[in-house]
Scaffold this active site. Structure first.
Site, short mmCIF file in Angstrom:
data_model
loop_
_atom_site.label_atom_id
_atom_site.label_comp_id
_atom_site.label_asym_id
_atom_site.label_seq_id
_atom_site.Cartn_x
_atom_site.Cartn_y
_atom_site.Cartn_z
CG ASP A 382 1.50 -0.66 -1.93
OD1 ASP A 382 1.77 -1.53 -0.89
OD2 ASP A 382 1.34 0.42 -1.58
CE LYS A 383 -3.61 -2.78 3.56
NZ LYS A 383 -4.33 -1.56 4.04
CB THR A 384 -1.26 1.30 2.40
OG1 THR A 384 -1.17 0.11 3.20
CG2 THR A 384 -1.25 2.46 3.09
CB THR A 530 -0.55 -5.21 1.92
OG1 THR A 530 -0.43 -4.28 3.10
CG2 THR A 530 -1.06 -6.41 2.34
N GLY A 531 2.22 -4.76 3.43
CA GLY A 531 2.99 -5.24 4.84
C GLY A 531 2.01 -5.23 5.71
CE LYS A 558 5.14 -4.32 0.18
NZ LYS A 558 4.67 -2.98 0.10
CG ASP A 577 1.43 4.87 -2.65
OD1 ASP A 577 1.73 3.68 -2.16
OD2 ASP A 577 0.90 5.66 -1.97
CG ASP A 581 5.16 -0.09 -3.11
OD1 ASP A 581 4.78 -1.22 -2.47
OD2 ASP A 581 4.04 1.12 -2.75
#
Length: 685
Positions: A382-384, A530-531, A558, A577, A581
């Site tokens: 996940d990015k964020t 990522t969103g 996802k 996190d 996710d």
């Protein structure tokens, strides 16, 4: 995916599926995490109790066993009239009370046509018990009561150790539900505001959402303007500006403005409920996997039955051999085939690896998935909040004026923004070590802020402010490049002169680059999900050197992206996190949660990185490889001596005068157990 269900398949030699079929933990919809937790704790307590009680009863069994009396030289001192019947009675108790989980497991495994560890243990203790009982009541031969009792004790201990070491209940659905507030401010038809339970809301109800509050239901804003933090739900790193006509998601957090919304979805129809449903489905859709030790036990069961049958048949065909002697050899073979060490081979490695990993910031919640980590081919991040910090920070400062350098421009901007609570303002303030004194601070609604710094008029404003005031943009190419990377750009005006620009973005974690490089060195493809928008995703992917990325992915898609990568024939891990996710973590072959993340991500994952350090993902994979290696070594030690012991117990060297007695067999078993225990302790992270 090879796990039956990620958080609840603890692989206690398939204990929960075989010896406790009435408790099917794979259905989250039928059992809450709390109930599962209680049942799991009850099982551990049951094994603990059976172990200690059986161990206490085993002590007199040992002293009453003729072989032990002879070994200790206390045969005359410990013998008394009827002692063999006392020995039989105590052993009967240990067999039925201590051996109950294994006898029940035998029935369950045979029902499923999957003979494994339970079948092997039950077979050995049953043969030993019924043969020894026959000896007590007249059949000529030796009793195996002490072997029976110690075998049950060690197997109970092995299961207890293993279950305790991997205990952890999935509370994902509970944690998801907690995101929703309990109460809402309902606006009545006459305009009054009343407190109502969220569960009582219906479609078309009108609600007031105050600053900082959680939004209680999916709906649409019909009055007001605000920014909403949806990062926990959608993964969008920036707070999203919302005004009349915009949709809002239940569970997201309102920012600085008051808004009024009309409810559009409640209960099972809400976005959050759909996420709950996806987590449940992903957890239920796992196919069963047989435990590594269970496979060894299956083959040992075949070997035990075959070796016992062959031993009986051969001795019955040998001239001069009695049925009693043939039976004695057969029982010796059957008992020796079930090595005590096999019951501890895997649990000891699990106990050591779980403790070691916890000390090193890796919490293993699902052992089966942890073992799979050694074979990972792709890791989706996940990015964020995972690859990035999940908070705005300054990435670039451009000076348009030789009078002010980058540091000075940032200092002026940080001074102005020190009075603002906007995420962009906070990012600028954090990026500057010190500030000037500020006077006459004033917010420019929707466009920025201004104030007096060092007797100069200073403004920090958006591109929209420049357009409105016809201020010509300098170094346009640089600004366009920053914008194309998905960065937010604000401008600094000093005494109405355009002096500089500051670009902000979700800051990439310092350790991310090194972790990605190390994963590539291990032959694992790092990817990102990522969103966030494509520009931001591309910038992060390019900065880190990722193999692939998926941008603008909605939470309900996802898990589909994880499936897509799995469909390429890869064993996939997901690292994240946030709530968004959770379905992807559950869908992945291995779900890894960043410890600083939300409780729900942590509860949906197989492994938790406590330190939120991505380098721990690399450590995890290396540790999984080392742990598996130890398991293989231990299984070789635990079962290897059978190749030596079974032929001797069967009497292959009888003509040479060499026959393995149960006593010598027991010594070999003990030696195997000691080696397995020492080898497990040598495991290092």
């Amino acid at each position: 995916m090879n796990n039956e269900h990620k958080h609840q398949n603890h692989s206690h030699h398939n204990m929960e599926h075989h010896s406790h079929p009435e408790h099917d933990h794979s259905k989250h919809g039928e059992h809450s995490g709390h109930n599962h937790h209680d049942h799991h704790a009850h099982m551990i307590e049951d094994f603990r109790k059976r172990f200690w009680i059986s161990l206490v009863v085993t002590i007199p069994v040992l002293f009453l066993s003729p072989l032990i009396q002879h070994f200790l030289g206390l045969k005359e001192a410990l013998r008394f009239t009827g002692d063999i019947y006392v020995l039989f009675t105590l052993s009967t108790f240990v067999f039925f009370y201590g051996g109950y989980p294994f006898l029940k497991g035998l029935v369950d495994e045979l029902k499923l046509k999957q003979p494994g560890m339970m079948t092997l243990i039950a077979l050995a203790i049953s043969v030993a018990y019924f043969y020894s009982g026959a000896v007590v009541f007249g059949v000529h031969g030796e009793v195996f009561f002490w072997e029976l009792a110690t075998l049950i004790d060690i197997m109970l201990l092995g299961h207890w150790i293993e279950m305790k070491s991997v205990m952890g209940a999935s509370k994902a659905l509970e944690e998801l539900a907690k995101l929703m507030p309990d109460e809402a401010h309902k606006i009545t038809d006459d305009g009054n505001v009343v407190e109502v339970k969220v569960s009582d809301l219906t479609n078309n109800d009108k609600l007031l959402i105050k600053p900082g509050e959680k939004i209680p239901a999916d709906g649409k804003i019909y009055e007001g303007k605000t920014s909403i933090n949806e990062s926990m739900i959608t993964g969008e790193s920036k707070p999203v500006s919302k005004s009349e006509g915009d949709e809002v998601i239940g569970g997201s957090i309102n920012g600085e403005g008051s808004v009024k919304i009309e409810v559009e979805k409640t209960g099972d129809d809400t976005f959050l409920s759909q996420v709950v449903k996806m987590v449940r489905e992903a957890q239920e859709s796992k196919s069963k996997t047989q435990n590594f030790a269970n496979k060894a036990a299956f083959w040992l069961t075949i070997v035990a039955i075959s070796a016992g049958a062959i031993t009986m048949l051969v001795w019955l065909l040998i001239e001069g051999s009695t049925f009693n002697y043939a039976l004695s050899r057969t029982v010796t073979v059957m008992v020796i085939t079930c090595p005590h060490a096999l019951g501890l081979a895997i649990p000891l490695v699990v106990a050591v690896s779980t403790a070691l990993s916890a000390k090193n910031g890796l919490l293993i919640r699902n052992r089966t998935a942890f073992e799979q980590a050694r074979n990972l081919q792709a890791i989706i991040f996940d990015k964020t909040g995972t690859l990035t910090k999940g908070e705005f920070g300054v990435t670039d400062v451009i000076s348009f004026n030789n009078e002010y350098d980058e540091k000075e421009i940032l200092k002026y901007a940080a001074t102005i923004e020190s009075e603002s609570e906007h995420p962009i303002a906070l990012g600028i303030v954090k990026s500057s070590e010190n500030k000037y004194d500020l006077k006459d601070f004033n917010s420019i609604p929707g466009k920025g802020a201004e104030g007096k710094v060092n007797n100069k008029e200073v403004k920090v404003v958006s591109p929209g402010y420049l357009e409105e005031n016809n201020i010509e943009l300098k170094e346009n190419e640089k600004i366009e490049k920053l914008s194309s990377q998905g960065k937010t750009v604000v401008f600094v005006l000093i005494d109405n002169n355009l002096t500089g620009a500051i670009a902000l973005a979700d800051i990439i974690r310092e350790e991310s680059k090194e972790a990605i490089k190390q994963l590539k060195d291990l032959g694992i493809k790092p990817m990102m999900l990522t969103g966030d928008n494509k520009q931001v995703a591309k910038w992060v992917a390019d900065e880190l050197g990722l193999d692939d990325y998926f941008a603008e992915v909605l939470p309900d898609k996802k898990s589909e992206k994880v499936k897509e990568v799995q469909s390429r024939g890869m064993l996939v891990a997901m690292t994240g996190d946030g709530v968004n996710d959770a379905p992807a973590l559950a869908q992945a072959d291995v779900g890894i949660a960043i410890g600083a993340g939300t409780d729900v991500a942590v509860e949906t994952a197989d492994i938790i990185l406590v330190k939120s350090n991505l380098k721990d993902v690399v450590s995890l994979i290396k540790f999984a490889k080392a742990t598996y290696k130890k398991m293989v070594q231990n299984l070789i030690w635990a079962t290897g001596y059978n190749a030596f012991a079974i032929p001797l117990a069967a009497g292959v060297l009888y003509s040479e005068g060499i026959v393995l007695s149960p006593a010598v067999g027991a010594v070999l078993m003990s030696l195997s157990t000691v080696i397995v225990a020492i080898n497990a302790k040598l495991l290092k992270v």
